[in-house]
Scaffold this motif. Structure first.
Motif, PDB file in Angstrom:
ATOM      1  N   PRO B  74       0.814  -1.237   0.000  1.00 36.88           N
ATOM      2  CA  PRO B  74       0.000   0.000   0.000  1.00 36.88           C
ATOM      3  C   PRO B  74       0.838   1.273   0.000  1.00 36.88           C
ATOM      4  CG  PRO B  74      -0.863  -1.560   1.597  1.00 36.88           C
ATOM      5  CD  PRO B  74       0.442  -2.128   1.113  1.00 36.88           C
ATOM      6  N   ILE B  75       1.897   1.319   0.788  1.00 36.60           N
ATOM      7  CA  ILE B  75       2.738   2.530   0.847  1.00 36.60           C
ATOM      8  C   ILE B  75       3.414   2.763  -0.515  1.00 36.60           C
ATOM      9  CG2 ILE B  75       4.708   1.310   1.914  1.00 36.60           C
ATOM     10  CD1 ILE B  75       5.458   3.797   3.345  1.00 36.60           C
ATOM     11  N   ALA B  76       3.834   1.673  -1.170  1.00 34.25           N
ATOM     12  CA  ALA B  76       4.474   1.812  -2.490  1.00 34.25           C
ATOM     13  C   ALA B  76       3.470   2.318  -3.516  1.00 34.25           C
ATOM     14  CB  ALA B  76       5.061   0.474  -2.926  1.00 34.25           C
ATOM     15  N   LEU B  77       2.230   1.845  -3.426  1.00 34.78           N
ATOM     16  CA  LEU B  77       1.201   2.302  -4.373  1.00 34.78           C
ATOM     17  C   LEU B  77       0.913   3.791  -4.166  1.00 34.78           C
ATOM     18  CD1 LEU B  77      -1.256  -0.726  -4.207  1.00 34.78           C
ATOM     19  CD2 LEU B  77       0.076  -0.035  -6.193  1.00 34.78           C
ATOM     20  N   ASP B  89       7.698  11.392  -2.008  1.00 33.14           N
ATOM     21  CA  ASP B  89       7.093  11.635  -0.702  1.00 33.14           C
ATOM     22  C   ASP B  89       7.996  11.088   0.392  1.00 33.14           C
ATOM     23  OD1 ASP B  89       5.532  12.069   1.479  1.00 33.14           O
ATOM     24  OD2 ASP B  89       3.665  11.456   0.511  1.00 33.14           O
ATOM     25  N   LEU B  90       8.658  12.009   1.072  1.00 23.56           N
ATOM     26  CA  LEU B  90       9.575  11.582   2.133  1.00 23.56           C
ATOM     27  C   LEU B  90       8.855  11.408   3.466  1.00 23.56           C
ATOM     28  CD1 LEU B  90      12.622  13.892   1.376  1.00 23.56           C
ATOM     29  CD2 LEU B  90      12.224  11.578   0.600  1.00 23.56           C
ATOM     30  N   SER B  91       7.609  11.877   3.532  1.00 27.01           N
ATOM     31  CA  SER B  91       6.900  11.815   4.815  1.00 27.01           C
ATOM     32  C   SER B  91       6.192  10.479   5.021  1.00 27.01           C
ATOM     33  CB  SER B  91       5.882  12.950   4.896  1.00 27.01           C
ATOM     34  OG  SER B  91       4.848  12.724   3.972  1.00 27.01           O
ATOM     35  N   ALA B  92       6.242   9.615   3.987  1.00 27.48           N
ATOM     36  CA  ALA B  92       5.454   8.375   4.032  1.00 27.48           C
ATOM     37  C   ALA B  92       5.794   7.502   5.247  1.00 27.48           C
ATOM     38  CB  ALA B  92       5.658   7.598   2.745  1.00 27.48           C
ATOM     39  N   GLY B  93       7.095   7.289   5.483  1.00 27.77           N
ATOM     40  CA  GLY B  93       7.514   6.421   6.583  1.00 27.77           C
ATOM     41  C   GLY B  93       7.045   6.946   7.927  1.00 27.77           C
ATOM     42  N   ARG B  94       7.193   8.250   8.130  1.00 25.13           N
ATOM     43  CA  ARG B  94       6.779   8.843   9.402  1.00 25.13           C
ATOM     44  C   ARG B  94       5.261   8.820   9.543  1.00 25.13           C
ATOM     45  NH1 ARG B  94      10.919   8.199  12.644  1.00 25.13           N
ATOM     46  NH2 ARG B  94      12.749   9.394  12.040  1.00 25.13           N
TER      47      ARG B  94
END
Lengths: 35, 359
Positions: B74-77, B89-94
């Motif tokens: 889901p995060i990759a999509l 998008d660098l904020s995804a992990g946080r």
């Protein structure tokens, strides 16, 4: 006449080809040492 | 019908290739080899690992690869949408970390000694899903709004928002009786919803979240390929000016793409919360990098407007297979970062090469 895809942009593509080759070789070496 | 059409196209392509002059054939072969150099190399590595460590192909190992891929899908999509807009998008992990911690804190078992909110009754899982997805969507909407309205590159916008999210997460972890501790002791309704299983393969249970990832992937395929929003996203990604002139609302499209991505980070956070079981401020750290790497490997181009759902799936699975394989080979964890970096560099170089050839 055949179209030369390297026309005008021959240098960047060759550099990219070399880069891809070198990086793949480094990667192969690193992974190869693990076997 | 679709298969037949593809088959005919393949045959026609092969007939065309056969009719070419030897020089042109050689050039096409070279192009194919370079464009697919990374796939060929990684496939060779996977085969070599499978041959030297046969346990790599055991049911348990395959389910492990499948479930790790599903958790990251889901995060990759979501990130793929941002990359299609020539962004990132660098904020995804946080965002995953924050949503995982919020989900975990709301779904701790009643009676657990270190419960974060001692007086909180058992919250229904579906209510938490909605809340978590909403939190993710709000984060995404802020990213999208700043990118579209202030005309900033998403790199810098999401760099800023990831710091804000991280600070918020650290403060959230000090709420209640928690005092910055990891959040664990999750309610059974939550863990069984995510980690429970109703199908086994070779004696190993397939966790439920694999099916959730599958459903999300199907929905995303539909959104990308069958909706006006999906078409607009690709149009804005390949040429925002042309898209604007053609009547596409560029601002709205950018905001929506990031909002959708944020919602998907929320879903990932919800899955990760239960999958990991013990959530801290480190949850989700560097997830965006794996997701970006998977997208680039899967052919989602940083040039913009190019990418396919099947590419993202392939990128995620391929990356996961390689890293599970490297663990099987007992490759040093530190070295794995170098390998990951090299894979990303090669994927980017090949992507740029394809772009230059097209130009």
């Amino acid at each position: 006449m055949k179209r030369n895809i390297y026309e005008n942009i021959s240098i960047p593509i060759r550099i990219l080809d070399i880069t891809i080759g070198v990086l793949l070789a480094i990667l192969a070496f690193i992974i190869g040492t693990a076997f | 019908m679709e298969k037949k059409r593809k088959n005919t196209r393949f045959r026609r392509g092969f007939a065309e290739y056969k009719a070419l002059e030897p020089d042109e054939k050689r050039r096409r072969r070279k192009e194919f080899l370079i464009n697919n150099a990374l796939y060929i190399f990684l496939t060779a590595v996977i085969i070599a690992i499978a041959v030297s460590r046969p346990r790599f192909l055991s049911a348990g190992s395959l389910i492990n690869i499948l479930s790790l891929s599903a958790a990251n899908l889901p995060i990759a999509l979501g990130i793929a949408g941002a990359i299609i807009l020539t962004g990132t998008d660098l904020s995804a992990g946080r965002a995953v970390g924050l949503t995982a911690c919020v989900a975990a804190s709301l779904l701790q078992a009643t009676g657990y000694a270190n419960k974060m909110f001692q007086d909180l009754p058992t919250v229904p899982v579906f209510a938490v899903i909605l809340l978590i997805v909403a939190i993710g969507a709000v984060i995404g909407a802020v990213n999208g709004f700043c990118t579209a309205k202030f005309n900033l590159h998403p790199f810098i916008v999401t760099l800023a928002t990831q710091l804000i999210i991280y600070g918020t997460l650290l403060m959230y972890l000090t709420l209640g009786t928690n005092n910055g501790q990891s959040i664990s002791g999750l309610d059974e309704s939550y863990t069984s919803f995510i980690n429970g299983s109703f199908i086994s393969f070779g004696g190993t249970a397939i966790p439920n979240f694999v099916w959730y990832a599958l459903v999300i992937t199907i929905i995303m395929w539909f959104v990308w390929n069958k909706t006006a929003f999906g078409k607009n996203m690709f149009a804005v990604g390949s040429n925002p000016e042309a898209a604007h002139v053609s009547g596409v609302n560029v601002t709205r499209t950018i905001i929506l793409v990031f909002t959708l991505a944020g919602a998907l980070y929320g879903v990932t956070g919800f899955i990760e919360g239960a999958r990991i079981g013990s959530n801290s401020a480190a949850t989700g750290l560097n997830y965006e990098l794996d997701a970006i790497a998977a997208c680039v490997i899967g052919g989602v181009s940083f040039v913009g407007g190019i990418g396919k759902i099947r590419g993202v799936i392939m990128g995620v699975v391929l990356l996961r297979i390689i890293f599970v394989g490297l663990t099987f080979l007992s490759v040093n964890q530190n070295l794995q970062y170098i390998i990951k970096g090299l894979i990303i560099l090669i994927a980017c170089a090949i992507d740029m090469r394809k772009y230059l050839v097209r130009k």
